[in-house]
Structures are given as C-alpha cells and as structure tokens.
Design a protein around this motif. Structure first.
Motif, PDB file in Angstrom:
ATOM      1  N   TYR A  59       0.832  -1.212   0.000  1.00 26.02           N
ATOM      2  CA  TYR A  59       0.000   0.000   0.000  1.00 26.02           C
ATOM      3  C   TYR A  59       0.864   1.260   0.000  1.00 26.02           C
ATOM      4  O   TYR A  59       0.534   2.251  -0.674  1.00 26.02           O
ATOM      5  CB  TYR A  59      -0.920  -0.007   1.210  1.00 26.02           C
ATOM      6  N   LEU A  60       1.975   1.234   0.757  1.00 24.48           N
ATOM      7  CA  LEU A  60       2.858   2.398   0.771  1.00 24.48           C
ATOM      8  C   LEU A  60       3.477   2.645  -0.606  1.00 24.48           C
ATOM      9  O   LEU A  60       3.726   3.796  -1.000  1.00 24.48           O
ATOM     10  CB  LEU A  60       3.966   2.202   1.815  1.00 24.48           C
ATOM     11  N   ASP A  61       3.718   1.590  -1.361  1.00 25.41           N
ATOM     12  CA  ASP A  61       4.367   1.721  -2.673  1.00 25.41           C
ATOM     13  C   ASP A  61       3.374   1.390  -3.800  1.00 25.41           C
ATOM     14  O   ASP A  61       3.760   0.874  -4.846  1.00 25.41           O
ATOM     15  CB  ASP A  61       5.577   0.769  -2.729  1.00 25.41           C
ATOM     16  N   ARG A  62       2.078   1.700  -3.571  1.00 25.60           N
ATOM     17  CA  ARG A  62       1.049   1.313  -4.526  1.00 25.60           C
ATOM     18  C   ARG A  62       1.208   1.997  -5.883  1.00 25.60           C
ATOM     19  O   ARG A  62       0.724   1.490  -6.895  1.00 25.60           O
ATOM     20  CB  ARG A  62      -0.336   1.614  -3.964  1.00 25.60           C
ATOM     21  N   ASP A  63       1.932   3.135  -5.923  1.00 26.95           N
ATOM     22  CA  ASP A  63       2.146   3.805  -7.208  1.00 26.95           C
ATOM     23  C   ASP A  63       3.053   2.989  -8.117  1.00 26.95           C
ATOM     24  O   ASP A  63       3.088   3.224  -9.333  1.00 26.95           O
ATOM     25  CB  ASP A  63       2.748   5.196  -6.991  1.00 26.95           C
ATOM     26  N   GLY A  64       3.809   2.063  -7.568  1.00 28.95           N
ATOM     27  CA  GLY A  64       4.704   1.233  -8.376  1.00 28.95           C
ATOM     28  C   GLY A  64       4.052  -0.006  -8.919  1.00 28.95           C
ATOM     29  O   GLY A  64       4.730  -0.852  -9.526  1.00 28.95           O
ATOM     30  N   TYR A  65       2.740  -0.154  -8.686  1.00 28.82           N
ATOM     31  CA  TYR A  65       2.005  -1.334  -9.161  1.00 28.82           C
ATOM     32  C   TYR A  65       0.918  -0.881 -10.140  1.00 28.82           C
ATOM     33  O   TYR A  65       0.465   0.259 -10.127  1.00 28.82           O
ATOM     34  CB  TYR A  65       1.343  -2.075  -7.983  1.00 28.82           C
ATOM     35  N   ARG A  66       0.507  -1.793 -10.958  1.00 27.55           N
ATOM     36  CA  ARG A  66      -0.610  -1.510 -11.844  1.00 27.55           C
ATOM     37  C   ARG A  66      -1.373  -2.804 -12.092  1.00 27.55           C
ATOM     38  O   ARG A  66      -0.805  -3.897 -12.041  1.00 27.55           O
ATOM     39  CB  ARG A  66      -0.140  -0.937 -13.176  1.00 27.55           C
ATOM     40  N   ASP A  67      -2.671  -2.639 -12.325  1.00 28.31           N
ATOM     41  CA  ASP A  67      -3.470  -3.814 -12.645  1.00 28.31           C
ATOM     42  C   ASP A  67      -3.695  -3.864 -14.144  1.00 28.31           C
ATOM     43  O   ASP A  67      -3.161  -3.045 -14.895  1.00 28.31           O
ATOM     44  CB  ASP A  67      -4.796  -3.798 -11.878  1.00 28.31           C
ATOM     45  N   VAL A  68      -4.457  -4.814 -14.592  1.00 26.89           N
ATOM     46  CA  VAL A  68      -4.639  -4.997 -16.033  1.00 26.89           C
ATOM     47  C   VAL A  68      -5.378  -3.820 -16.670  1.00 26.89           C
ATOM     48  O   VAL A  68      -5.324  -3.624 -17.893  1.00 26.89           O
ATOM     49  CB  VAL A  68      -5.411  -6.312 -16.308  1.00 26.89           C
ATOM     50  N   GLN A  69      -6.056  -2.996 -15.861  1.00 29.06           N
ATOM     51  CA  GLN A  69      -6.782  -1.844 -16.379  1.00 29.06           C
ATOM     52  C   GLN A  69      -6.056  -0.528 -16.111  1.00 29.06           C
ATOM     53  O   GLN A  69      -6.616   0.552 -16.323  1.00 29.06           O
ATOM     54  CB  GLN A  69      -8.191  -1.793 -15.751  1.00 29.06           C
ATOM     55  N   ASP A  70      -4.809  -0.614 -15.639  1.00 28.76           N
ATOM     56  CA  ASP A  70      -3.988   0.553 -15.319  1.00 28.76           C
ATOM     57  C   ASP A  70      -4.649   1.475 -14.288  1.00 28.76           C
ATOM     58  O   ASP A  70      -4.450   2.702 -14.294  1.00 28.76           O
ATOM     59  CB  ASP A  70      -3.667   1.366 -16.588  1.00 28.76           C
ATOM     60  N   ASN A  71      -5.415   0.892 -13.383  1.00 32.22           N
ATOM     61  CA  ASN A  71      -6.037   1.692 -12.325  1.00 32.22           C
ATOM     62  C   ASN A  71      -5.111   1.791 -11.125  1.00 32.22           C
ATOM     63  O   ASN A  71      -4.272   0.916 -10.887  1.00 32.22           O
ATOM     64  CB  ASN A  71      -7.363   1.061 -11.890  1.00 32.22           C
ATOM     65  N   GLU A  72      -5.269   2.872 -10.345  1.00 26.11           N
ATOM     66  CA  GLU A  72      -4.499   3.017  -9.099  1.00 26.11           C
ATOM     67  C   GLU A  72      -5.023   2.009  -8.079  1.00 26.11           C
ATOM     68  O   GLU A  72      -6.237   1.780  -7.968  1.00 26.11           O
ATOM     69  CB  GLU A  72      -4.648   4.440  -8.565  1.00 26.11           C
ATOM     70  N   LEU A  73      -4.100   1.396  -7.334  1.00 24.97           N
ATOM     71  CA  LEU A  73      -4.481   0.349  -6.389  1.00 24.97           C
ATOM     72  C   LEU A  73      -5.151   0.942  -5.154  1.00 24.97           C
ATOM     73  O   LEU A  73      -4.650   1.898  -4.560  1.00 24.97           O
ATOM     74  CB  LEU A  73      -3.264  -0.471  -5.962  1.00 24.97           C
ATOM     75  N   SER A  74      -6.269   0.357  -4.783  1.00 26.78           N
ATOM     76  CA  SER A  74      -6.925   0.705  -3.523  1.00 26.78           C
ATOM     77  C   SER A  74      -6.383  -0.206  -2.416  1.00 26.78           C
ATOM     78  O   SER A  74      -5.607  -1.138  -2.676  1.00 26.78           O
ATOM     79  CB  SER A  74      -8.440   0.520  -3.655  1.00 26.78           C
ATOM     80  N   PHE A  75      -6.835   0.039  -1.176  1.00 24.31           N
ATOM     81  CA  PHE A  75      -6.403  -0.833  -0.065  1.00 24.31           C
ATOM     82  C   PHE A  75      -6.873  -2.266  -0.299  1.00 24.31           C
ATOM     83  O   PHE A  75      -6.144  -3.220  -0.015  1.00 24.31           O
ATOM     84  CB  PHE A  75      -6.950  -0.301   1.257  1.00 24.31           C
ATOM     85  N   LEU A  76      -8.079  -2.421  -0.836  1.00 23.51           N
ATOM     86  CA  LEU A  76      -8.588  -3.757  -1.128  1.00 23.51           C
ATOM     87  C   LEU A  76      -7.735  -4.448  -2.188  1.00 23.51           C
ATOM     88  O   LEU A  76      -7.458  -5.655  -2.090  1.00 23.51           O
ATOM     89  CB  LEU A  76     -10.041  -3.669  -1.603  1.00 23.51           C
ATOM     90  N   ASP A  77      -7.289  -3.665  -3.195  1.00 23.71           N
ATOM     91  CA  ASP A  77      -6.402  -4.237  -4.210  1.00 23.71           C
ATOM     92  C   ASP A  77      -5.090  -4.701  -3.591  1.00 23.71           C
ATOM     93  O   ASP A  77      -4.556  -5.765  -3.945  1.00 23.71           O
ATOM     94  CB  ASP A  77      -6.125  -3.197  -5.305  1.00 23.71           C
ATOM     95  N   CYS A  78      -4.572  -3.906  -2.662  1.00 23.81           N
ATOM     96  CA  CYS A  78      -3.306  -4.278  -1.993  1.00 23.81           C
ATOM     97  C   CYS A  78      -3.485  -5.541  -1.155  1.00 23.81           C
ATOM     98  O   CYS A  78      -2.612  -6.417  -1.123  1.00 23.81           O
ATOM     99  CB  CYS A  78      -2.826  -3.128  -1.119  1.00 23.81           C
ATOM    100  N   LEU A  79      -4.635  -5.613  -0.462  1.00 26.02           N
ATOM    101  CA  LEU A  79      -4.919  -6.812   0.331  1.00 26.02           C
ATOM    102  C   LEU A  79      -5.040  -8.035  -0.581  1.00 26.02           C
ATOM    103  O   LEU A  79      -4.507  -9.117  -0.277  1.00 26.02           O
ATOM    104  CB  LEU A  79      -6.213  -6.610   1.120  1.00 26.02           C
ATOM    105  N   TYR A  80      -5.715  -7.867  -1.709  1.00 30.77           N
ATOM    106  CA  TYR A  80      -5.870  -8.954  -2.677  1.00 30.77           C
ATOM    107  C   TYR A  80      -4.506  -9.390  -3.217  1.00 30.77           C
ATOM    108  O   TYR A  80      -4.198 -10.589  -3.270  1.00 30.77           O
ATOM    109  CB  TYR A  80      -6.782  -8.490  -3.819  1.00 30.77           C
ATOM    110  N   TYR A  81      -3.671  -8.423  -3.599  1.00 34.12           N
ATOM    111  CA  TYR A  81      -2.365  -8.756  -4.159  1.00 34.12           C
ATOM    112  C   TYR A  81      -1.489  -9.481  -3.127  1.00 34.12           C
ATOM    113  O   TYR A  81      -0.820 -10.470  -3.445  1.00 34.12           O
ATOM    114  CB  TYR A  81      -1.661  -7.486  -4.639  1.00 34.12           C
ATOM    115  N   ALA A  82      -1.498  -8.988  -1.869  1.00 36.99           N
ATOM    116  CA  ALA A  82      -0.684  -9.621  -0.825  1.00 36.99           C
ATOM    117  C   ALA A  82      -1.155 -11.049  -0.565  1.00 36.99           C
ATOM    118  O   ALA A  82      -0.344 -11.966  -0.376  1.00 36.99           O
ATOM    119  CB  ALA A  82      -0.749  -8.792   0.455  1.00 36.99           C
ATOM    120  N   THR A  83      -2.465 -11.241  -0.584  1.00 33.61           N
ATOM    121  CA  THR A  83      -3.004 -12.580  -0.309  1.00 33.61           C
ATOM    122  C   THR A  83      -2.607 -13.579  -1.389  1.00 33.61           C
ATOM    123  O   THR A  83      -2.106 -14.671  -1.085  1.00 33.61           O
ATOM    124  CB  THR A  83      -4.538 -12.520  -0.202  1.00 33.61           C
TER     125      THR A  83
END
Length: 356
Positions: A59-83
């Motif tokens: 979450y702290l470095d969420r700007d360095g990640y991207r999803d398939v739709q190039d959206n900014e990661l939310s906290f839920l996205d970070c939780l999903y990615y970590a899981t």
C-alpha cells in the motif's frame, strides 16, 4: 507343548529389535508440551502478521504497481495482491512495474511469502520434528535406564502405587508404566512418567520397558491370571529385581509366589478387613489410612541403623519401631531374635511427614 509356547514367548523380541524411530508411539518419553489451542493461535497470529505486513508495504508503494486496467491500487487491491502473492497463487492481474516496487518484492515480499508458507506447513514440520526428537529421547533412555521401577498396569492400583512412590521421594522419570490402553498411558505421561504401550505378559514389551535392568517391578493388573503370567515373564527377565504383585483372590497367592513374586498384596482381603474394622472401630481405619499415605501425617518407613544404635534394643529408640529387617527377613520388634540391633539391620518404623 506348554513349555515350547513359553520358550517362544520369551524368545519373541520383535519390539526390542526395532529401530528407535519405529518405537515412537510405543515408548513415550514425557516432555513439557504446548497446548494445541495455544499453538494453533500462535500460528494464525504469525500468518496474519506476515499478511498485513505485506499489505502495508504494498500500500505504501502502490504507485509502483498496476493492474490490467492501469487503475491506481486501492487498499482492497493491496490486500488482494498480498493474499495471492503470499499463497503463491499469483494470477498476474496486479504486478509491480517500477524498479523500486520490484526491488521491494524481492527483498521483502518474497521473505514474507517464505515465512507465510512455513507457518502454513508448520504443523507437518512440527510433527516430523517431534517424531525425530522422540526417537532420539528413546535411544538415549534405552542406553541409560538402570535401577528404575516398572509398573505393570495403570488402573486404580497402579496409579495409587505410583502416587505413593512419588510421595516417598522417587522421581517420576524413574518410573516406567506398561499398559495396553493408550488413554491411561496419556494420563501417566502427563504426570511425567515414561510409558510403554503393549501386553506386559510378552517378554519383548518388558524388555522395551527395561525390566531386565529394573530394581523393582510392580504388577498391578486387573486380572489374577494376567498378574501370574506377567510376574513369570518379569522374573525370567529380571532374576534379581524385587517383584511386588497384587491379586484379587487369596487362593491365587501360591501361584503368584511360585511365579516369582517377592511380596503379594491381596486387594480383596485387605479391603475386606478395613471394611470390617470400620464397622466397629472407624478410628483404627483412619490411622491405617494415615500410615499408608506417605505425604501427610504419619507413615511407615524403613531406614538403615546408625552406628551408635548397634547393640541397643529397637524398643528404646526415639521412633516407634515396628520391626527389624535382618538378612532380608522381617522380625517383629517383640521377637527375641532382635533384642539387640546388629550391623546390617534395617528398621521398620513410624515417621512423621516426608523425609528430609
């Protein structure tokens, strides 16, 4: 024919020939163990710590990640990615694309993933480790066990015998319980006793309990015929051990003595006498129970004589002397043969409280 079967029984040493790791579950060396609930709770907490540490870092470095739709990661996205990352699922729909995010994945997320997996498979690893530890304990114990006490049967009589021995100063680690019921063995192990699961009428089971090196063997089975055969087996393995056996019926006393028992306790007659006394003189029964309880009140004990007591009368000693043991034979204190104490005698007396 009967002699042949008996010889085959004594030659049946299958258990003693087995390697130590194969005896795990048969022989159990007690150890302090953590409760299952607490162990599981600790594992869940460790797993959650690893998971949320990964979520926080992503979450702290969420700007360095991207999803398939190039959206900014939310906290839920970070939780999903970590899981999905820590569980090694890795769908690839969220990925680190900046050098810093990839470096953090290598240096932080990957170690957390390893930690998470260790926690998940920790139960299996712990079981394997415990089996190895028990095998090592069994190996060490079998090589060192000497002059211990083997208790055959851990029912009411066996438990009471063990309690009396421990109250009289014997260490639980010096007592080996042999029984075929795993439930009662678990209870014995919880009290710090070494346990061996098996039929005590088999010579290989008693060898596994170290009966051949024992100083004393207590036979406390629930059946008289089992007690006779177990005593016979124990005497064959341990000619010098002191064997104390309990039977239910007095008519079997001669059989158990012929099998090799040094002392025989008839449980039904003893209980019957106490019941009879209790009807007319209940206080006498209270005194007898007090004498049989070594950890409180008065107790019957045995000791070596002191040098200054040689030549004196056992009746004139400060303690209440009940008898004198001379050359392995007990003489009552009023026996003229023991009017004078001799070197090598032992005194049977009434003491108060536990020995110093």
């Amino acid at each position: 024919m009967a002699g042949g079967r008996l010889r085959r029984r004594f030659k049946d040493d299958d258990l003693t020939d087995m390697p130590d790791h194969a005896l795990v579950g048969v022989v159990r060396i007690p150890s302090m163990q953590e409760s299952p609930g607490r162990a599981i709770s600790k594992r869940v907490i460790y797993a959650l710590i690893a998971l949320f540490a990964a979520v926080f870092i992503v979450y702290l470095d969420r700007d360095g990640y991207r999803d398939v739709q190039d959206n900014e990661l939310s906290f839920l996205d970070c939780l999903y990615y970590a899981t999905v990352s820590l569980s090694t699922t890795g769908y690839g729909d969220i990925t680190p694309y900046t050098p810093s995010a990839r470096l953090i994945n290598v240096l932080v997320i990957t170690p957390l993933r390893v930690m998470f997996l260790i926690v998940l498979v920790g139960t299996t690893l712990e079981v394997l480790t415990e089996r190895s530890r028990q095998a090592l304990k069994i190996q060490r114990w079998r090589s060192k066990v000497r002059n211990h006490t083997v208790v055959i049967g851990y029912g009411t009589k066996g438990k009471t015998a063990v309690k009396a021995m421990i109250a009289d100063g014997q260490k639980p680690s010096e007592i080996v319980v042999v029984d075929g019921d795993q439930t009662v063995l678990d209870n014995a192990a919880a009290k710090g006793l070494v346990t061996v699961r098996g039929d005590a009428t088999r010579s290989d089971v008693l060898r596994l309990a170290g009966a051949q090196h024992a100083s004393a063997i207590v036979v406390a089975t629930n059946r008289d015929d089992t007690a006779v055969l177990a005593t016979l087996t124990a005497r064959e393995l341990a000619p010098k051990a002191k064997i104390v056996a309990s039977i239910r019926e007095a008519e079997n006393t001669h059989l158990i003595r012929q099998s090799g028992a040094d002392s025989v306790v008839v449980s039904s007659e003893t209980a019957g006498r106490l019941l009879g006394l209790a009807t007319s003189t209940p206080t006498v029964v209270q005194v007898i129970e007090d004498l049989l309880t070594p950890d409180e009140g008065f107790a019957i004990a045995e000791r070596d004589i002191e040098p200054e007591e040689v030549g004196g009368s056992p009746r004139h000693l400060p303690e209440i002397v009940l008898g004198v043991v001379r050359d392995g034979k007990l003489h009552r204190v009023d026996d003229s043969k023991v009017d004078a104490i001799e070197n090598g005698d032992r005194l049977l007396y009434v003491r108060q409280g536990l020995p110093d």
